[in-house]
Design a protein around this motif. Structure first.
Motif, mmCIF file in Angstrom:
data_model
loop_
_atom_site.group_PDB
_atom_site.id
_atom_site.type_symbol
_atom_site.label_atom_id
_atom_site.label_comp_id
_atom_site.label_asym_id
_atom_site.label_seq_id
_atom_site.Cartn_x
_atom_site.Cartn_y
_atom_site.Cartn_z
ATOM 1 N N PRO A 1 0.879 -1.290 0.144
ATOM 2 C CA PRO A 1 -0.391 -0.228 -0.036
ATOM 3 C C PRO A 1 0.850 1.107 -0.299
ATOM 4 C CG PRO A 1 -0.199 -0.985 1.734
ATOM 5 C CD PRO A 1 0.957 -1.971 1.304
ATOM 6 N N GLU B 1 0.493 5.135 -1.980
ATOM 7 C CA GLU B 1 0.282 6.537 -1.013
ATOM 8 C C GLU B 1 1.150 7.303 -1.612
ATOM 9 O OE1 GLU B 1 0.862 5.180 3.027
ATOM 10 O OE2 GLU B 1 0.741 7.440 3.498
ATOM 11 N N LEU C 1 -5.226 -7.598 -1.831
ATOM 12 C CA LEU C 1 -4.166 -5.911 -1.355
ATOM 13 C C LEU C 1 -4.886 -5.449 -2.704
ATOM 14 C CD1 LEU C 1 -1.928 -5.133 1.025
ATOM 15 C CD2 LEU C 1 -2.951 -3.899 0.018
ATOM 16 N N PRO C 2 -4.105 -5.287 -3.714
ATOM 17 C CA PRO C 2 -3.827 -4.276 -4.865
ATOM 18 C C PRO C 2 -5.569 -4.472 -5.841
ATOM 19 C CG PRO C 2 -2.449 -6.460 -5.264
ATOM 20 C CD PRO C 2 -2.953 -6.025 -3.774
ATOM 21 N N PHE D 1 -7.785 -1.965 -4.378
ATOM 22 C CA PHE D 1 -7.565 -1.003 -4.821
ATOM 23 C C PHE D 1 -8.227 -0.302 -6.833
ATOM 24 C CE2 PHE D 1 -4.631 -0.293 -1.154
ATOM 25 C CZ PHE D 1 -4.274 0.808 -1.564
ATOM 26 N N GLU D 2 -7.822 -1.527 -7.516
ATOM 27 C CA GLU D 2 -8.202 -1.682 -8.165
ATOM 28 C C GLU D 2 -9.608 -1.429 -9.190
ATOM 29 O OE1 GLU D 2 -6.709 -5.212 -10.677
ATOM 30 O OE2 GLU D 2 -7.935 -5.004 -12.067
ATOM 31 N N VAL E 1 -11.005 1.653 -7.881
ATOM 32 C CA VAL E 1 -10.404 3.357 -8.748
ATOM 33 C C VAL E 1 -11.564 2.711 -10.017
ATOM 34 C CG1 VAL E 1 -9.292 4.195 -10.698
ATOM 35 C CG2 VAL E 1 -8.511 4.043 -7.930
ATOM 36 N N ARG F 1 -12.042 12.836 -10.501
ATOM 37 C CA ARG F 1 -11.075 12.077 -9.726
ATOM 38 C C ARG F 1 -10.422 12.788 -8.983
ATOM 39 N NH1 ARG F 1 -12.768 9.912 -14.406
ATOM 40 N NH2 ARG F 1 -11.692 9.141 -15.852
ATOM 41 N N VAL F 2 -10.649 14.080 -8.261
ATOM 42 C CA VAL F 2 -9.625 15.085 -6.918
ATOM 43 C C VAL F 2 -10.187 13.570 -6.258
ATOM 44 C CG1 VAL F 2 -9.982 17.061 -5.841
ATOM 45 C CG2 VAL F 2 -9.592 16.976 -8.741
ATOM 46 N N LEU G 1 -11.752 10.754 -5.960
ATOM 47 C CA LEU G 1 -10.971 9.195 -6.362
ATOM 48 C C LEU G 1 -9.270 8.994 -5.898
ATOM 49 C CD1 LEU G 1 -11.441 6.567 -6.977
ATOM 50 C CD2 LEU G 1 -11.542 7.290 -9.216
ATOM 51 N N VAL G 2 -8.651 10.007 -6.107
ATOM 52 C CA VAL G 2 -7.384 9.891 -5.211
ATOM 53 C C VAL G 2 -7.092 10.370 -4.015
ATOM 54 C CG1 VAL G 2 -5.049 12.062 -5.579
ATOM 55 C CG2 VAL G 2 -6.475 10.786 -8.203
ATOM 56 N N VAL H 1 -7.563 6.914 -2.492
ATOM 57 C CA VAL H 1 -6.791 5.668 -2.907
ATOM 58 C C VAL H 1 -5.488 6.822 -1.451
ATOM 59 C CG1 VAL H 1 -5.008 5.034 -4.075
ATOM 60 C CG2 VAL H 1 -6.825 5.793 -5.102
ATOM 61 N N GLY H 2 -5.280 7.758 -1.395
ATOM 62 C CA GLY H 2 -4.032 8.458 -0.154
ATOM 63 C C GLY H 2 -5.123 7.592 1.157
ATOM 64 N N ALA I 1 -4.558 3.661 1.179
ATOM 65 C CA ALA I 1 -3.913 2.711 1.145
ATOM 66 C C ALA I 1 -2.534 3.782 2.237
ATOM 67 C CB ALA I 1 -2.913 4.136 0.010
ATOM 68 N N LYS I 2 -3.227 4.822 3.295
ATOM 69 C CA LYS I 2 -2.744 4.758 4.441
ATOM 70 C C LYS I 2 -2.966 3.855 5.001
ATOM 71 C CE LYS I 2 -1.194 9.326 6.297
ATOM 72 N NZ LYS I 2 -0.601 11.026 6.271
ATOM 73 N N VAL J 1 -3.698 0.567 5.286
ATOM 74 C CA VAL J 1 -3.769 -0.476 4.902
ATOM 75 C C VAL J 1 -1.585 -0.311 5.550
ATOM 76 C CG1 VAL J 1 -5.592 -1.471 4.518
ATOM 77 C CG2 VAL J 1 -3.742 -0.389 2.662
ATOM 78 N N GLY J 2 -1.295 0.478 5.630
ATOM 79 C CA GLY J 2 0.169 0.999 5.242
ATOM 80 C C GLY J 2 1.094 0.667 6.355
#
Lengths: 287, 287
Positions: free
Chosen positions: A114, A118, B113-114, B117-118, B121, B130-131, B133-134, B137-138, B141-142, B144-145
């Motif tokens: 991830p 990120e 995991l990926p 995200f796929e 998105v 898109r703003v 959506l981005v 994702v952030g 990712a954070k 599960v990171g």
């Protein structure tokens, strides 16, 4: 060769900054151990060179380049675990789980995956449009997902002694190499046609990489290769030299080199120089 | 309760469609085994209810809801592995690696995991800017990171017999619960202030969830709980009842319930109904 060396050094510096030794220390130490081990950095170099091919600045592609290297690292940390390949040696050092234990190695991989997304999103969004950024996330997720790296690994497991080696190689090595080039093309501002040609170039280079890897695996020692050599032979996995013989494998490698170069026809000679240098490096590497 | 049941059913149907039994079959079979096992679906329900709170349609949040459930599933598949918790029972069934083997379980997690995200998105981009959506994702990712789930697990490993239990719970359970609510708020079109209140709400609910889990763990049997009960006690990990006693733990749970509800003040009663139903469900659940 100096292009390769200097760009690889800049990738190493970027990775060092992106994953600093911070709290929680143990997992960062683990991530850095494998991430900063001297790898060939082929994926990040491909990403940067692809970006330069379509006229983008190398710096724009650096976060994507770091992201693909993180995913590659995550993939081999898990791949080396006892329950998969049970490898002792990687990049000339003890494998991650041999140093940190299986549990920390597993979780370091789980953290790198991830974090790649990120970092890609946070570091690329100031310089690339949201539309392109969303495309990179989709491409990268697909490459490491069930159709890419993971599928390759599952095929790997089921195929000991069987004939699926080619499929494994296609999936496992190719998926992330393709994504590296495609991401470079997208963040560099490439057109759909340019990005598609980058994908084809990376597909040839991906196969080339695997053929050369298989050839090296039967012709040189573990020490030179930096990982346990001949292991695929021992485990009775099929490799290109086993399927088509060493001489035919070398001919195949040359054909792939030519096919890769053909994808770059029509671009200016300055623009293609980085990708050509990389293809030559892969074709001629000795470890 | 009927809101919870019907929404959980729609999440189950969505997950069934999103991860069909397709090639490569083995890994999809493995992913579906854990993903479609009857879970409480608290994270996806939180995501959907958060979206509804800020005026979004439930359907807009469904891909994000499925994504958080995939990441939760990935997390417990890896968590149950012999090198981490070595658990035999999860969601009332044998753990994933007990059925499919360690290697496939590891890679199924790596694939989920990926894919989360796929799917987020690809399925959300037609209906959300898109703003936004981005941003999702952030956030995901954070969560599960290295600062979220993975860090929680590393703390978990290092703390057998020590005092870090609260930190573990905060990280491990809370990170993904928070992300679930925040994602729902973002895709639902919520303002920054609304999204922040959703984060606070989820933080309270996350703690509440863990306190109730710890209480159930010492008061009911494995069969009722659907996973190995009392294991945290055996492994000498600290739990809320061990730190503050059973009675104080129950009082703490009540306080968290009130704190969560306070975050929803100012929203209309129709809008808050789904989130309130969920908070009540978590507070009063018996398994």
């Amino acid at each position: 060769m100096s292009y390769i060396v200097s760009k690889a050094e800049s990738v190493n510096r970027a990775l060092d900054l992106v994953v600093p030794l911070q709290e929680p220390v143990k997992i960062h130490e683990d991530m850095r151990y494998s991430l900063l081990a001297r790898g060939k950095r082929i994926r990040p170099l491909l990403c940067i060179a692809a970006c330069e091919l379509v006229g983008g600045e190398a710096s724009v592609a650096m976060p994507a380049a770091c992201a693909v290297e993180m995913l590659h690292t995550m993939s081999f940390i898990h791949d080396d675990l006892p329950c998969i390949d049970n490898d002792d040696l990687r990049r000339g050092k003890s494998t991650n789980h041999k140093v940190f234990g299986e549990n920390v190695a597993l979780l370091a991989g789980d953290a790198l995956l991830p974090f790649a997304f990120e970092h890609l999103v946070s570091a690329t969004s100031p310089v690339v449009s949201r539309v392109r950024l969303v495309r990179t996330v989709g491409e990268l997720a697909k490459a490491v997902g069930v159709e890419g790296v993971a599928a390759g690994q599952v095929a790997d497991i089921s195929s000991e002694g069987f004939c699926f080696s080619i499929i494994i190689h296609l999936h496992k090595t190719a998926a992330l190499l393709e994504a590296s080039a495609v991401l470079g093309g997208i963040v560099g501002g490439g057109s759909d046609d340019e990005t598609e040609r980058l994908r084809q170039f990376a597909r040839c280079v991906g196969l080339l990489f695997q053929v050369v890897e298989d050839i090296l695996d039967v012709t040189i020692s573990s020490q030179e290769l930096g990982k346990t050599a001949g292991k695929d032979l021992v485990a009775d996995k099929l490799t290109y030299p086993k399927i088509m013989g060493l001489e035919k494998s070398r001919e195949f490698a040359e054909k792939l080199s030519r096919d890769a170069r053909e994808q770059l026809l029509g671009f200016g000679s300055d623009q293609v120089a980085p990708l050509l240098a990389l293809a030559n490096y892969i074709a001629n590497r000795q470890n």
